[in-house]
Design an enzyme around this catalytic site. Structure first.
Site, short mmCIF file in Angstrom:
data_model
loop_
_atom_site.label_atom_id
_atom_site.label_comp_id
_atom_site.label_asym_id
_atom_site.label_seq_id
_atom_site.Cartn_x
_atom_site.Cartn_y
_atom_site.Cartn_z
N VAL A 175 0.84 -1.21 0.00
CA VAL A 175 0.00 0.00 0.00
C VAL A 175 0.87 1.25 0.00
CG1 VAL A 175 -1.65 1.35 1.35
CG2 VAL A 175 -2.00 -1.10 1.05
N LYS A 176 1.91 1.27 0.83
CA LYS A 176 2.77 2.46 0.90
C LYS A 176 3.46 2.71 -0.44
CE LYS A 176 4.97 6.01 2.21
NZ LYS A 176 6.13 6.03 3.09
N LEU A 177 3.95 1.68 -1.09
CA LEU A 177 4.59 1.88 -2.39
C LEU A 177 3.59 2.37 -3.42
CD1 LEU A 177 7.02 -1.17 -2.55
CD2 LEU A 177 7.59 1.22 -2.12
#
Length: 299
Positions: A175-177
């Site tokens: 999700v962060k990427l």
């Protein structure tokens, strides 16, 4: 009494983001020990009430919950499973929370090491700026054992305004990427629009205001608007850091067969900044590259 009174915490990595987050923990009443790959960086927090330690392993001997925020995969492996790392001394009942932006594969290696020691491991990369870190308004993407997330909820609520639970394993890393792909693309497309408007005679500050008050406005653009107007590239997150995140995403995409032409283009704009010695400037410096590609106005 602070929300974290009586909590014994250890923090690894007191850089640009780690420092304001440590201050939030101290302000909330936590007993905080700190370590860094460069021990000299802990001095400013020691003066504010934190206890410096030489190694991550030393932190794990005295803290109930450990947190880390480091720059990349290699740094996480060093503090987690390298010599003097967390895995040397962490015990069952302890929790290790990593807030860094790293690859799912590296994070999975750390998860395996923590499982072998009987400790819980939470992946909690954050979204937001250094200013948001100081204000406690970050968004955290969290994945890991639900019971450990429940236990750490007051701690995570001190660090950010919202914690989005993403799954039980490496989902938060993905999700962060995904989010950072959009972050990296934002200054590139904004810069293209500004270069277009400049060629048509529009005022730079007026263009930034128009974008920031339109349907394309976003929290990111609002945060960067004054920087864009002033062309002040003092870094909150620098080009090198964002380029690292895009490299991670592109590497995974290549392995998984996912085409990402826009992310690849954004990476090339970042590479252009790096090639001219601007990797240490704020990543919104990328917004100036489209105008630099223009020939002098023929009119």
């Amino acid at each position: 009494m602070g929300a974290l009174q009586g909590w014994k915490l250890g923090w690894i990595g007191v850089g640009r983001m780690g420092t304001p987050l440590c201050r939030r923990l101290l302000d909330a009443g936590a007993t905080l020990s700190v370590a860094d790959l460069d021990p000299a960086r802990t001095a400013h927090l020691a003066a504010e009430g934190a206890r410096p330690n030489a190694t991550a392993a030393a932190l794990a001997e005295e803290a109930d919950i450990l947190l880390s925020m480091v720059t990349n995969d290699a740094a996480l492996l060093a503090v987690a499973i390298g010599p003097g790392g967390v895995a040397e001394t962490i015990r069952p009942g302890q929790v290790f929370i990593d807030l860094s932006t790293v690859s799912p594969a590296t994070s999975a290696r750390v998860a395996e090491a923590m499982a072998e020691r009987g400790a819980d491991y939470l992946r909690c990369p954050v979204s937001g700026s250094t200013t948001m870190a100081a204000a406690g308004t970050l968004t955290l993407f969290a994945s890991g054992p639900a019971a450990a997330l429940d236990r750490c909820e007051p701690l995570l609520a001190t660090l950010g305004k919202e914690t989005l639970r993403c799954g039980s394993a490496e989902e938060a890393r993905a999700v962060k990427l995904m989010v950072n792909m959009v972050v990296a693309l934002t200054p590139a497309i904004i810069g293209e629009a500004l270069a277009f408007g400049s060629r048509l005679g529009l005022d730079w500050e007026g263009m930034v205001d128009a974008l920031n008050r339109s349907t394309v406005a976003s929290p990111l653009l609002a945060y960067k608007a004054d920087m864009l107007k002033a062309r002040d590239w003092t870094p909150a997150a620098d080009v090198d850091l964002v380029a690292k995140d895009v490299d991670l995403a592109l590497s995974i995409a290549q392995r998984e067969g996912v085409p990402m032409p826009f992310s690849a283009l954004a990476r090339q704009f970042a590479a252009a900044c790096q090639a001219t010695g601007e990797g240490g400037l704020d990543f919104f410096r990328v917004a100036t590259w489209p105008e630099r590609l223009l020939a002098p106005n023929p009119r």
